[in-house]
Design a protein around this motif. Sequence first.
Motif, PDB file in Angstrom:
ATOM      1  N   CYS A  70       0.238  -1.304  -0.725  1.00 50.29           N
ATOM      2  CA  CYS A  70      -0.613  -0.280   0.180  1.00 50.29           C
ATOM      3  C   CYS A  70       0.803   1.824  -0.347  1.00 50.29           C
ATOM      4  O   CYS A  70       1.666   1.351   1.141  1.00 50.29           O
ATOM      5  CB  CYS A  70      -0.767  -0.063   1.611  1.00 50.29           C
ATOM      6  SG  CYS A  70      -2.534   1.024   1.483  1.00 50.29           S
ATOM      7  N   VAL A  71       0.081   1.928  -0.930  1.00 48.80           N
ATOM      8  CA  VAL A  71       0.981   3.211  -1.105  1.00 48.80           C
ATOM      9  C   VAL A  71      -0.030   4.300  -0.421  1.00 48.80           C
ATOM     10  O   VAL A  71      -0.138   5.654   0.150  1.00 48.80           O
ATOM     11  CB  VAL A  71       1.704   3.557  -2.450  1.00 48.80           C
ATOM     12  CG1 VAL A  71       2.046   5.307  -2.289  1.00 48.80           C
ATOM     13  CG2 VAL A  71       2.899   2.627  -2.863  1.00 48.80           C
ATOM     14  N   ARG A  72      -0.957   3.983  -1.307  1.00 52.70           N
ATOM     15  CA  ARG A  72      -2.402   5.071  -1.787  1.00 52.70           C
ATOM     16  C   ARG A  72      -3.962   4.287  -0.599  1.00 52.70           C
ATOM     17  O   ARG A  72      -3.807   3.336  -0.569  1.00 52.70           O
ATOM     18  CB  ARG A  72      -2.489   5.178  -3.185  1.00 52.70           C
ATOM     19  CG  ARG A  72      -1.738   5.883  -3.457  1.00 52.70           C
ATOM     20  CD  ARG A  72      -2.097   6.342  -4.973  1.00 52.70           C
ATOM     21  NE  ARG A  72      -1.374   7.611  -5.822  1.00 52.70           N
ATOM     22  CZ  ARG A  72      -0.528   6.488  -6.642  1.00 52.70           C
ATOM     23  NH1 ARG A  72      -1.160   4.873  -6.707  1.00 52.70           N
ATOM     24  NH2 ARG A  72       0.426   7.256  -7.612  1.00 52.70           N
ATOM     25  N   TYR A  73      -4.252   5.258  -0.244  1.00 58.50           N
ATOM     26  CA  TYR A  73      -5.627   4.452   0.275  1.00 58.50           C
ATOM     27  C   TYR A  73      -6.530   5.973   0.366  1.00 58.50           C
ATOM     28  O   TYR A  73      -6.233   6.975   0.129  1.00 58.50           O
ATOM     29  CB  TYR A  73      -5.441   3.422   2.147  1.00 58.50           C
ATOM     30  CG  TYR A  73      -4.433   4.659   2.958  1.00 58.50           C
ATOM     31  CD1 TYR A  73      -5.329   6.396   3.551  1.00 58.50           C
ATOM     32  CD2 TYR A  73      -3.000   5.119   2.860  1.00 58.50           C
ATOM     33  CE1 TYR A  73      -4.401   6.746   4.178  1.00 58.50           C
ATOM     34  CE2 TYR A  73      -2.390   6.031   4.420  1.00 58.50           C
ATOM     35  CZ  TYR A  73      -3.283   6.420   4.648  1.00 58.50           C
ATOM     36  OH  TYR A  73      -3.035   7.819   5.287  1.00 58.50           O
ATOM     37  N   ILE A  74      -8.145   5.409   1.110  1.00 58.84           N
ATOM     38  CA  ILE A  74      -9.182   6.072   1.693  1.00 58.84           C
ATOM     39  C   ILE A  74      -8.690   5.716   2.135  1.00 58.84           C
ATOM     40  O   ILE A  74      -8.631   4.510   3.353  1.00 58.84           O
ATOM     41  CB  ILE A  74      -9.637   5.482   0.932  1.00 58.84           C
ATOM     42  CG1 ILE A  74      -9.744   5.173  -1.387  1.00 58.84           C
ATOM     43  CG2 ILE A  74     -11.274   6.242   0.619  1.00 58.84           C
ATOM     44  CD1 ILE A  74     -11.486   3.934  -1.824  1.00 58.84           C
ATOM     45  N   ASP A  75      -9.635   6.945   3.199  1.00 53.08           N
ATOM     46  CA  ASP A  75      -9.825   6.847   4.200  1.00 53.08           C
ATOM     47  C   ASP A  75     -11.369   7.448   4.770  1.00 53.08           C
ATOM     48  O   ASP A  75     -11.691   8.263   4.138  1.00 53.08           O
ATOM     49  CB  ASP A  75      -8.689   8.341   5.249  1.00 53.08           C
ATOM     50  CG  ASP A  75      -8.399   7.328   6.654  1.00 53.08           C
ATOM     51  OD1 ASP A  75      -8.577   7.168   7.449  1.00 53.08           O
ATOM     52  OD2 ASP A  75      -7.073   9.196   7.532  1.00 53.08           O
ATOM     53  N   ASN A  76     -11.767   6.693   5.865  1.00 51.77           N
ATOM     54  CA  ASN A  76     -12.952   7.434   6.762  1.00 51.77           C
ATOM     55  C   ASN A  76     -13.039   8.481   7.990  1.00 51.77           C
ATOM     56  O   ASN A  76     -11.876   8.360   8.487  1.00 51.77           O
ATOM     57  CB  ASN A  76     -13.380   6.268   7.391  1.00 51.77           C
ATOM     58  CG  ASN A  76     -14.475   5.471   6.730  1.00 51.77           C
ATOM     59  OD1 ASN A  76     -14.514   5.660   5.483  1.00 51.77           O
ATOM     60  ND2 ASN A  76     -16.213   5.954   7.400  1.00 51.77           N
ATOM     61  N   GLU A 164       0.133   3.027 -11.179  1.00 47.74           N
ATOM     62  CA  GLU A 164       1.134   4.112 -12.332  1.00 47.74           C
ATOM     63  C   GLU A 164      -0.038   4.916 -12.149  1.00 47.74           C
ATOM     64  O   GLU A 164      -1.152   5.039 -12.307  1.00 47.74           O
ATOM     65  CB  GLU A 164       0.919   3.169 -13.541  1.00 47.74           C
ATOM     66  CG  GLU A 164       1.946   1.809 -13.651  1.00 47.74           C
ATOM     67  CD  GLU A 164       3.235   1.940 -13.717  1.00 47.74           C
ATOM     68  OE1 GLU A 164       3.754   3.520 -14.390  1.00 47.74           O
ATOM     69  OE2 GLU A 164       4.035   1.522 -13.253  1.00 47.74           O
ATOM     70  N   SER A 165       0.898   6.304 -12.670  1.00 43.77           N
ATOM     71  CA  SER A 165      -0.006   7.044 -12.494  1.00 43.77           C
ATOM     72  C   SER A 165      -0.214   7.849 -13.821  1.00 43.77           C
ATOM     73  O   SER A 165      -1.226   9.458 -13.937  1.00 43.77           O
ATOM     74  CB  SER A 165       0.567   8.385 -11.596  1.00 43.77           C
ATOM     75  OG  SER A 165       2.185   8.540 -11.920  1.00 43.77           O
ATOM     76  N   GLY A 166       0.218   7.495 -14.641  1.00 43.80           N
ATOM     77  CA  GLY A 166       0.682   8.139 -16.346  1.00 43.80           C
ATOM     78  C   GLY A 166      -0.102   8.060 -17.035  1.00 43.80           C
ATOM     79  O   GLY A 166      -0.255   8.072 -18.489  1.00 43.80           O
ATOM     80  N   SER A 167      -0.883   6.785 -16.422  1.00 42.98           N
ATOM     81  CA  SER A 167      -2.028   5.982 -18.049  1.00 42.98           C
ATOM     82  C   SER A 167      -3.694   6.810 -17.173  1.00 42.98           C
ATOM     83  O   SER A 167      -4.456   6.223 -17.703  1.00 42.98           O
ATOM     84  CB  SER A 167      -2.063   4.922 -17.482  1.00 42.98           C
ATOM     85  OG  SER A 167      -1.943   4.321 -16.224  1.00 42.98           O
ATOM     86  N   GLY A 168      -3.926   7.823 -16.992  1.00 45.29           N
ATOM     87  CA  GLY A 168      -5.095   8.575 -16.655  1.00 45.29           C
ATOM     88  C   GLY A 168      -5.731   8.983 -16.111  1.00 45.29           C
ATOM     89  O   GLY A 168      -5.242   8.059 -15.485  1.00 45.29           O
ATOM     90  N   PRO A 169      -6.897   8.138 -15.929  1.00 47.16           N
ATOM     91  CA  PRO A 169      -7.962   8.986 -14.538  1.00 47.16           C
ATOM     92  C   PRO A 169      -7.684   7.367 -14.422  1.00 47.16           C
ATOM     93  O   PRO A 169      -7.575   6.646 -15.426  1.00 47.16           O
ATOM     94  CB  PRO A 169      -8.877   9.730 -15.407  1.00 47.16           C
ATOM     95  CG  PRO A 169      -9.043   9.747 -16.555  1.00 47.16           C
ATOM     96  CD  PRO A 169      -7.209   9.649 -16.926  1.00 47.16           C
ATOM     97  N   LEU A 170      -7.975   7.186 -12.953  1.00 52.85           N
ATOM     98  CA  LEU A 170      -8.088   6.142 -12.178  1.00 52.85           C
ATOM     99  C   LEU A 170     -10.037   5.784 -12.136  1.00 52.85           C
ATOM    100  O   LEU A 170     -10.442   6.587 -11.420  1.00 52.85           O
ATOM    101  CB  LEU A 170      -7.308   5.992 -10.830  1.00 52.85           C
ATOM    102  CG  LEU A 170      -7.216   4.992 -10.057  1.00 52.85           C
ATOM    103  CD1 LEU A 170      -6.535   3.558 -10.771  1.00 52.85           C
ATOM    104  CD2 LEU A 170      -6.731   5.330  -8.725  1.00 52.85           C
TER     105      LEU A 170
END
Length: 278
Positions: A70-76, A164-170
Amino acid sequence: MSSEVVEDEISSFFESSPPLKNMDGIIKKLNRFIKLNSSSRGENHQSDWREEDRVCVTSGGTTVPLEQRCVRYIDNFSSGNRGAASTDSCITFGSCETSCYGPPSLADGRLLKLPFSTIYEYLQMLRLIATALKDVGSCSMFYLAAAVSDFYVPWESMTEHKIESGSGPLDIRLAQVPKMLSILRSNWAPNAFCISFKLETDSKILIEKATKALQKYKVHAVVASELSTRKEEVVVVSSSGNVVVRRDCDKPDESIVEYNLIRLIVDRHSTYIKESHS
Ligand code: PMT
């Protein structure tokens, strides 16, 4: 949704969850804590646990990882303040000197802190604690103030490495986390006194939602808060009616809403224990 479907969803949530890191260590700590605080009255008064004393406070938010490493996560949203202040107030009232998880600051052998971050850790730990407490007595209290994620990325459909962040919207598809209140009430801790929480930003729907949760999950009370006023007042919704609990800045003890909230909840817990034994 039928109870079989809910149970299947809950089983598949746990089966597909990554195992708790240091599960053996957590179980050991939990069992040691329960043993230490279960000595019979008189033998070791410091360690004497009454039923009123057994409280599992959950506190803080849970995260939903987007990658297995994990590098990114959603938080509550939750600062953890309610759980911590409630635990302090429990100790002040002296009738419930044990808290099982979250970030409170007190410790002397009567308090066990079990930190969690992810939704997976939180729910696995809640199940462990509930089933462990069930074995030592029936009328413990569960005070579920944590803000638990409703949506998550199932572990098996999660990418292993950093997205990957280079391939457009997630685009991410989030699955619904099964509500655990029903299984907590029916299987994990059927005789426990169970307080759940409801937070809304729209005050117009708050009481309706809390009342629905009370009926659906058959908890003993739902503490309803509106985001912007949650430090001023809460409404305790239960089958005996709704009670508004406020802080009172003119009285030092009552300057936090949790003090008056815990006074009410501890009183109801004691009544529940008396009624359960009569
Ligand atoms: O920490 P603070 O900043 O002080 O704020 C405290 C608080 C406002 C966050 C807290 O008082 C609160 O209201 N917590 C619950 C917020 C909420 O609405 O949570 P929820 O919708 O995720 O869950 C409602 C109830 O269902 C909770 O008691 C939760 O334990 C339970 N639940 C939730 C999800 C899930 N999968 N299973 C559950 O059993």
